[in-house]
Design a protein around this motif. Structure first.
Motif, mmCIF file in Angstrom:
data_model
loop_
_atom_site.group_PDB
_atom_site.id
_atom_site.type_symbol
_atom_site.label_atom_id
_atom_site.label_comp_id
_atom_site.label_asym_id
_atom_site.label_seq_id
_atom_site.Cartn_x
_atom_site.Cartn_y
_atom_site.Cartn_z
ATOM 1 N N THR A 59 0.192 -23.846 12.064
ATOM 2 C CA THR A 59 0.551 -24.908 11.132
ATOM 3 C C THR A 59 0.748 -24.253 9.787
ATOM 4 O O THR A 59 -0.146 -23.577 9.281
ATOM 5 C CB THR A 59 -0.538 -25.998 11.044
ATOM 6 N N VAL A 61 2.164 -24.649 5.748
ATOM 7 C CA VAL A 61 2.512 -25.528 4.639
ATOM 8 C C VAL A 61 3.337 -24.710 3.651
ATOM 9 O O VAL A 61 2.855 -23.720 3.110
ATOM 10 C CB VAL A 61 1.261 -26.092 3.934
ATOM 11 N N GLN A 63 5.513 -24.706 0.056
ATOM 12 C CA GLN A 63 5.627 -25.434 -1.215
ATOM 13 C C GLN A 63 6.626 -24.734 -2.118
ATOM 14 O O GLN A 63 6.764 -23.513 -2.047
ATOM 15 C CB GLN A 63 4.263 -25.510 -1.911
ATOM 16 N N ASN A 85 7.410 -31.168 12.593
ATOM 17 C CA ASN A 85 7.435 -30.984 11.142
ATOM 18 C C ASN A 85 7.520 -32.321 10.432
ATOM 19 O O ASN A 85 7.826 -33.350 11.035
ATOM 20 C CB ASN A 85 8.590 -30.076 10.713
ATOM 21 N N SER A 86 7.246 -32.266 9.129
ATOM 22 C CA SER A 86 7.418 -33.436 8.283
ATOM 23 C C SER A 86 8.879 -33.860 8.347
ATOM 24 O O SER A 86 9.765 -33.057 8.623
ATOM 25 C CB SER A 86 7.076 -33.105 6.826
ATOM 26 N N ASP A 93 7.354 -29.985 -0.672
ATOM 27 C CA ASP A 93 6.568 -29.261 0.328
ATOM 28 C C ASP A 93 6.864 -29.815 1.711
ATOM 29 O O ASP A 93 7.443 -30.879 1.864
ATOM 30 C CB ASP A 93 5.068 -29.327 0.037
ATOM 31 N N ILE A 95 5.182 -29.538 5.982
ATOM 32 C CA ILE A 95 4.207 -29.037 6.950
ATOM 33 C C ILE A 95 4.936 -28.866 8.275
ATOM 34 O O ILE A 95 5.570 -29.796 8.763
ATOM 35 C CB ILE A 95 3.017 -30.007 7.112
ATOM 36 N N SER A 135 -5.039 -27.052 5.723
ATOM 37 C CA SER A 135 -4.050 -27.424 6.748
ATOM 38 C C SER A 135 -3.504 -26.228 7.505
ATOM 39 O O SER A 135 -3.040 -26.354 8.634
ATOM 40 C CB SER A 135 -2.888 -28.181 6.104
ATOM 41 N N MET A 136 -3.528 -25.034 6.889
ATOM 42 C CA MET A 136 -2.923 -23.865 7.526
ATOM 43 C C MET A 136 -3.754 -23.400 8.711
ATOM 44 O O MET A 136 -4.978 -23.316 8.642
ATOM 45 C CB MET A 136 -2.766 -22.720 6.531
#
Length: 201
Positions: A59, A61, A63, A85-86, A93, A95, A135-136
């Motif tokens: 995962t 993230v 930015q 993914n988002s 950003d 994820i 989150s990573m």
């Protein structure tokens, strides 16, 4: 111990330390983002891993500065990876998670790419940062390994179509000058100015 005996011992110790340093750095695991210069619309930025050992989940993230660029697409570059993914477009950003249900990736691999678009054309630049936050995740053989990876950020620098702002401070406006005159000015440009390209006519 005499100085003659210590010298070879010191040299041998330094050679061993150097060899250890070189082999340690050669096998360093890395997650990295490629960079773009003169970026416009539809630029492809790669997110890759180096020296991974049976990578099976991640995962990430990413930015960036929303005044400089945005992201309008994510492309999976590994057929064995299920990518989530988002939603896109994203302004600051995103994820991205990858899971390899059967098998794993080892060695050097491009994991996915993002499509970036410049929001300005003045030479502005932004980091594309791998956020090392809660989150990573980087999983190898089902074990969390993110602390074993070096994170290398990329940059996105936009193309520069905006001329600099020039303000001549000496001589003053409407001043009669001799043939030889010192000229002073301030030059402002987001993308920077190469002083070797400045000419006065």
């Amino acid at each position: 111990m005499s100085a003659h005996r210590r010298t070879p011992l010191i040299i041998f110790s330094l050679v061993i330390l150097l060899a250890f340093a070189l082999t340690s750095s050669a096998g360093a695991k890395e997650l990295w983002v490629s960079s773009i210069s003169d970026g416009e619309a539809g630029e492809t930025i790669l997110i890759s891993c180096k020296d991974s050992e049976q990578l099976n989940a991640y995962t990430v993230v990413l930015q960036w500065d929303p005044a400089v660029m945005n992201v309008t697409a994510v492309t999976n570059l590994q057929p064995s990876v299920m990518l989530v993914n988002s939603t896109v477009p994203q302004s600051k950003d995103i994820i991205i998670s990858g899971l390899i249900p059967l098998g794993s990736l080892s060695g050097d691999n491009a994991l996915f790419s993002i499509t970036a678009n410049a929001k300005v054309q003045d030479g502005a630049s932004t980091w594309i940062s791998l956020a090392n936050n809660a989150s990573m995740r980087i999983g190898e053989k089902g074990v969390e390994q993110k602390d074993q990876y070096i994170l290398t950020n990329g940059t996105f620098t936009t193309v520069d179509h905006v001329p600099p702002t020039i303000n001549i401070t000496n001589p003053a406006n409407d001043t009669t000058v001799s043939q030889t005159m010192n000229v002073a000015a301030t030059i402002t440009d987001v993308g920077g100015v190469d002083e070797n390209t400045i000419q006065v006519f």
